[in-house]
Design an enzyme around this catalytic site. Structure first.
Site, PDB file in Angstrom:
ATOM      1  N   GLY A 150       2.385  -3.253  -5.867  1.00 51.49           N
ATOM      2  CA  GLY A 150       2.886  -3.001  -7.315  1.00 51.49           C
ATOM      3  C   GLY A 150       1.680  -2.629  -7.342  1.00 51.49           C
ATOM      4  O   GLY A 150       2.071  -1.375  -8.217  1.00 51.49           O
ATOM      5  N   CYS A 151       1.507  -3.906  -7.786  1.00 52.31           N
ATOM      6  CA  CYS A 151       0.227  -3.162  -9.361  1.00 52.31           C
ATOM      7  C   CYS A 151      -1.038  -2.145  -9.050  1.00 52.31           C
ATOM      8  O   CYS A 151      -1.543  -1.292 -10.206  1.00 52.31           O
ATOM      9  CB  CYS A 151       0.154  -4.897 -10.043  1.00 52.31           C
ATOM     10  SG  CYS A 151       2.302  -5.054 -11.077  1.00 52.31           S
ATOM     11  N   VAL A 152      -1.200  -2.578  -7.773  1.00 55.29           N
ATOM     12  CA  VAL A 152      -2.447  -1.506  -7.416  1.00 55.29           C
ATOM     13  C   VAL A 152      -2.271  -0.788  -7.659  1.00 55.29           C
ATOM     14  O   VAL A 152      -2.610   0.481  -7.585  1.00 55.29           O
ATOM     15  CB  VAL A 152      -2.698  -2.462  -6.044  1.00 55.29           C
ATOM     16  CG1 VAL A 152      -4.104  -1.739  -5.493  1.00 55.29           C
ATOM     17  CG2 VAL A 152      -3.881  -3.237  -6.301  1.00 55.29           C
ATOM     18  N   SER A 155      -1.233   1.667 -10.397  1.00 55.15           N
ATOM     19  CA  SER A 155      -2.573   1.558 -10.673  1.00 55.15           C
ATOM     20  C   SER A 155      -3.442   3.145 -10.762  1.00 55.15           C
ATOM     21  O   SER A 155      -4.189   3.849 -11.682  1.00 55.15           O
ATOM     22  CB  SER A 155      -3.423   0.492 -11.432  1.00 55.15           C
ATOM     23  OG  SER A 155      -2.549  -0.410 -12.509  1.00 55.15           O
TER      24      SER A 155
END
Length: 212
Positions: A150-152, A155
C-alpha cells in the site's frame, strides 16, 4: 514452455539505480495500529519490520541524515479522506487523539525529525515531502514502513517520479500477508527502485560522511 518470473523480466525490468550521495530515511506509517494485537490493522510482520528499523534509525541519526516520518490523520468529518476512507473504512480510526494513530514507541521522533501528515497512500500525494527533500539536497530515499503493498509501494512509485533514488531495505518493510508483500517488493525492485538487504543499507550508511 513458460519462462520463470525472473527469466521473463531479465534484461527488461532488472536494472539497478544504486545509492546516491545524500540520503534521507523515510519511515512510512509505522504507527500503533499495525503493532497492537487485536487492532483491525494489526500485522505481526510489521512488528518485525519496526524492530528491524531501530538500529537503522540510530545510525541515520549518528550520521546526521534527515529522518522523516509519515502518519495518517483525518478531520473528524472525514471529508479530507475522500474515496480512500470510503473504500477502506477502518482508516476512520486515524483521527487526532487516537493512540492507534501515533508513531510506534520503538521509533520515537526527536526534535530534528520531520513528521509529514498525509491522507492518502503515497507519502508524496498532497504533502510537502518532495519540496522538503529537495530543499535538503536529498537524492536518495531509504524507504521503510508499511504496508509494502500500500503506502510503501505508492511512496516508492512517487519517489521515483519525483526524481529520487528509492532504496527499500526488505527487512524494514512489512505487510499483512507474505503474498502481497513479496509481489510488491518484486515490482518495486523491477521498476521503481532497488530492494536490497538491510545489511547493504547499513554498510552504505556506515561509509558515508556525517552530514554537516
Amino acid at each position: 514452455m513458460t519462462n520463470s518470473l525472473t527469466d521473463n523480466y531479465k534484461g527488461v525490468f532488472d536494472g539497478r539505480i544504486g545509492f546516491g550521495k545524500r540520503p534521507a530515511l523515510l519511515i512510512v506509517d509505522f504507527i500503533n495500529a499495525y503493532i497492537t494485537a487485536g487492532a483491525p490493522l494489526y500485522a505481526p510482520d510489521v512488528v518485525t519490520a519496526v524492530n528491524e528499523t531501530v538500529d537503522m534509525l540510530a545510525l541515520a541519526r549518528e550520521k546526521n541524515i534527515p529522518v522523516l516520518y509519515t502518519k495518517v490523520l483525518y478531520n473528524k468529518n472525514f471529508r479530507d479522506g475522500g474515496i480512500f476512507v470510503q473504500k477502506v473504512p477502518v482508516l476512520k480510526t486515524m483521527i487526532e487523539g487516537e493512540p492507534l494513530a501515533e508513531i510506534v514507541p520503538q521509533l520515537p521522533p526527536v526534535e530534528s525529525d520531520i513528521i509529514i501528515v498525509k491522507q492518502y497512500a503515497s507519502a508524496f500525494f498532497g504533502t510537502p515531502l518532495a519540496a522538503t527533500l529537495t530543499s535538503l539536497g536529498v537524492d536518495t530515499i531509504l524507504l521503510t514502513g508499511c504496508s509494502t503493498s500500500g503506502c510503501v509501494r505508492a511512496s516508492a512509485v512517487d519517489g521515483m517520479q519525483y526524481g529520487f533514488r528509492v532504496i527499500v531495505p526488505r527487512e524494514c518493510v512489512g505487510d499483512r500477508h507474505p503474498g502481497p508483500h513479496e509481489a510488491n517488493l518484486f515490482d518495486i525492485n523491477s521498476k521503481y527502485g532497488d530492494v536490497v538487504s538491510k545489511n547493504e543499507v547499513m554498510e552504505y550508511l556506515r561509509n558515508i560522511s556525517v552530514v554537516e
